[in-house]
Design an enzyme around this catalytic site. Structure first.
Site, PDB file in Angstrom:
ATOM      1  N   CYS A 134       3.491  -4.346  16.082  1.00  0.00           N
ATOM      2  CA  CYS A 134       2.936  -3.316  16.979  1.00  0.00           C
ATOM      3  C   CYS A 134       1.440  -3.583  17.128  1.00  0.00           C
ATOM      4  CB  CYS A 134       3.184  -1.921  16.420  1.00  0.00           C
ATOM      5  SG  CYS A 134       4.946  -1.547  16.244  1.00  0.00           S
ATOM      6  N   CYS A 185      -1.703   2.320   7.745  1.00  0.00           N
ATOM      7  CA  CYS A 185      -1.005   1.382   6.867  1.00  0.00           C
ATOM      8  C   CYS A 185      -1.456  -0.054   7.115  1.00  0.00           C
ATOM      9  CB  CYS A 185       0.506   1.509   7.036  1.00  0.00           C
ATOM     10  SG  CYS A 185       1.175   0.812   8.537  1.00  0.00           S
ATOM     11  N   CYS A 239       4.969  -6.723   8.216  1.00  0.00           N
ATOM     12  CA  CYS A 239       6.014  -6.196   9.105  1.00  0.00           C
ATOM     13  C   CYS A 239       6.262  -7.213  10.215  1.00  0.00           C
ATOM     14  CB  CYS A 239       5.571  -4.858   9.689  1.00  0.00           C
ATOM     15  SG  CYS A 239       6.824  -4.121  10.772  1.00  0.00           S
ATOM     16  N   CYS A 268       3.428   8.580   0.799  1.00  0.00           N
ATOM     17  CA  CYS A 268       3.800   7.716   1.921  1.00  0.00           C
ATOM     18  C   CYS A 268       4.084   6.322   1.350  1.00  0.00           C
ATOM     19  CB  CYS A 268       2.656   7.686   2.935  1.00  0.00           C
ATOM     20  SG  CYS A 268       2.965   6.542   4.282  1.00  0.00           S
ATOM     21  N   GLU A 301       0.821  -1.228   0.000  1.00  0.00           N
ATOM     22  CA  GLU A 301       0.000   0.000   0.000  1.00  0.00           C
ATOM     23  C   GLU A 301       0.847   1.267   0.000  1.00  0.00           C
ATOM     24  OE1 GLU A 301      -3.284  -1.832   3.087  1.00  0.00           O
ATOM     25  OE2 GLU A 301      -2.618   0.215   3.326  1.00  0.00           O
ATOM     26  N   CYS A 328      -1.373  -1.567  15.169  1.00  0.00           N
ATOM     27  CA  CYS A 328      -1.143  -1.330  13.738  1.00  0.00           C
ATOM     28  C   CYS A 328      -1.707  -2.473  12.888  1.00  0.00           C
ATOM     29  CB  CYS A 328       0.364  -1.203  13.531  1.00  0.00           C
ATOM     30  SG  CYS A 328       0.889  -1.264  11.821  1.00  0.00           S
TER      31      CYS A 328
HETATM   32  S1  SF4 Z   1       3.732   0.510  13.269  1.00  0.00           S
HETATM   33 FE1  SF4 Z   1       3.208  -1.242  11.969  1.00  0.00          FE
HETATM   34  S2  SF4 Z   1       4.492  -1.056  10.167  1.00  0.00           S
HETATM   35 FE2  SF4 Z   1       5.352   0.307  11.737  1.00  0.00          FE
HETATM   36  S3  SF4 Z   1       6.894  -0.952  12.802  1.00  0.00           S
HETATM   37 FE3  SF4 Z   1       5.002  -1.233  13.937  1.00  0.00          FE
HETATM   38  S4  SF4 Z   1       4.051  -3.041  13.035  1.00  0.00           S
HETATM   39 FE4  SF4 Z   1       5.617  -2.348  11.611  1.00  0.00          FE
END
Ligand code: SF4
Length: 346
Positions: A116, A335, A112, A105, A92, A119
């Site tokens: 997190c 994201c 990932c 962006c 994306e 997220c």
């Molecule tokens: S916010 Fe999302 S994309 Fe960014 S490091 Fe944490 S898990 Fe990865």
């Protein structure tokens, strides 16, 4: 035979490539102009290259564009793009207009590995790093779409993935974005946002990289940060201070601490106090970010009054602090949300 991908090769790598095939280094400049000024993909139309060279490139090289799977527009002007990569993965990107600025962006990984908890990308797991042509390809697609009416003025590496777990390809991309043979985006208009990986930040500082560095902090107290960002616990907050300070000194720019504000989680006066204790006396400014809710994730954005209190408290303590409102709420602006939706539909 695997063909050499020419998009995403920095000028020095292209020069090395041309040397390898017995051509002079200035061919790199010519090719970059065709790729990034004229968006030309057909070697036969690159008329200042000799006919034998065009044939050689045709046989042994390729220029790969990303394929658009979906594009959504938000009422606030933001546009979200979902691209299909050559291996069928999705990634994306977002284009965000703001007065005279137009910011792209970009994502750096498919998924990932850092997980997190607030997220959408962090909740989908990790597939792979993006190649340089796939990172640049997101920018290149959006730049072509806007051309010639509007130029993209700023770039943020804040999409899917952790840029400093894919540092080599991110740096290649930055070189082309920044180059006068590429897209001529000034270093101060490029922001690299990371959870903070100390040895990588130190490496960037030693290289003399000049782009803006933003650390996704979200909690100044280690236990709370570990809960919010479990993948970041390998890099304790205290180990970030030295490399961040070096980066600020060497780049001549203050580093930004990004703090996504979550209702009842990290937005209390005590949390504000912890943040002040961490960043005061450091070359750091703070960006307080409104949270974009994610379906299936329980966190909620802090009430605006809490954000204003936080900001006022930081300012009282002589810390520069700004509030950033989220854009693209109704188009799955955070994201990873769009990719998650598409994967669920499959
Ligand atoms: S916010 Fe999302 S994309 Fe960014 S490091 Fe944490 S898990 Fe990865």
């Amino acid at each position: 035979m695997t063909k050499v991908e020419l998009k995403g090769l920095s000028q020095s790598k292209l020069e090395a490539f041309f040397a390898e095939i017995g051509e002079r280094p200035f061919r790199a400049k010519q090719l970059m102009k065709w790729l990034y000024f004229r968006f030309e993909r057909d070697f036969d139309k690159m008329t200042d290259l000799s006919v034998p060279l065009r044939k050689k490139l045709q046989d042994s090289c390729q220029i790969t564009d990303l394929e658009l799977k979906k594009k959504l527009h938000s009422r606030d002007g933001a546009s979200k793009f979902l691209f299909v990569l050559p291996d069928g993965e999705y990634v994306e990107s977002v284009l965000i207009p703001d007065n005279h600025r137009l910011t792209a962006c970009l994502s750096t990984q498919v998924g990932c590995p850092l997980g997190c908890t607030f997220c959408a990308t962090g909740n989908m797991g990790f597939a792979r790093n993006l190649e340089a042509f796939e990172i640049l390809g997101q920018f290149d697609f959006m730049a072509r779409l806007m051309h010639p009416d509007r130029m993209i003025t700023n770039v943020v590496f804040m999409g899917m993935g952790e840029p400093l777990l894919n540092t080599g390809n991110v740096l290649e991309t930055i070189q082309i974005l920044n180059s006068e043979l590429g897209f001529e985006i000034g270093a101060r208009k490029i922001t690299l946002s990371t959870i903070g990986i100390p040895d990588q930040i130190e490496k960037l500082a030693q290289m003399g990289l000049k782009v803006r560095l933003a650390i996704s902090l979200n909690a100044a107290e280690q236990t709370l940060r570990d809960k919010l960002m479990p993948g970041a616990n390998k890099y304790p907050i205290k180990t970030l201070i030295k490399p961040i300070t070096h980066y600020a000194q060497n780049s001549g720019r203050w580093v930004t601490m990004e703090y996504v504000m979550l209702d009842g989680i990290n937005d209390s006066p005590e949390n504000a106090n912890q943040l002040v204790a961490l960043v005061k006396d450091l070359p750091i400014k703070v960006n307080l970010i409104e949270y974009n809710t994610v379906p299936g994730i329980e966190y909620q954005p802090s009430p605006f009054k809490n954000m204003v209190f936080f900001q006022a408290y930081l300012l009282e303590n002589q810390i520069t602090a700004t509030i950033r409102k989220s854009k693209g709420q109704e188009i799955a602006g955070a994201c990873g949300q769009l990719r998650t939706q598409i994967m669920q539909e499959k």
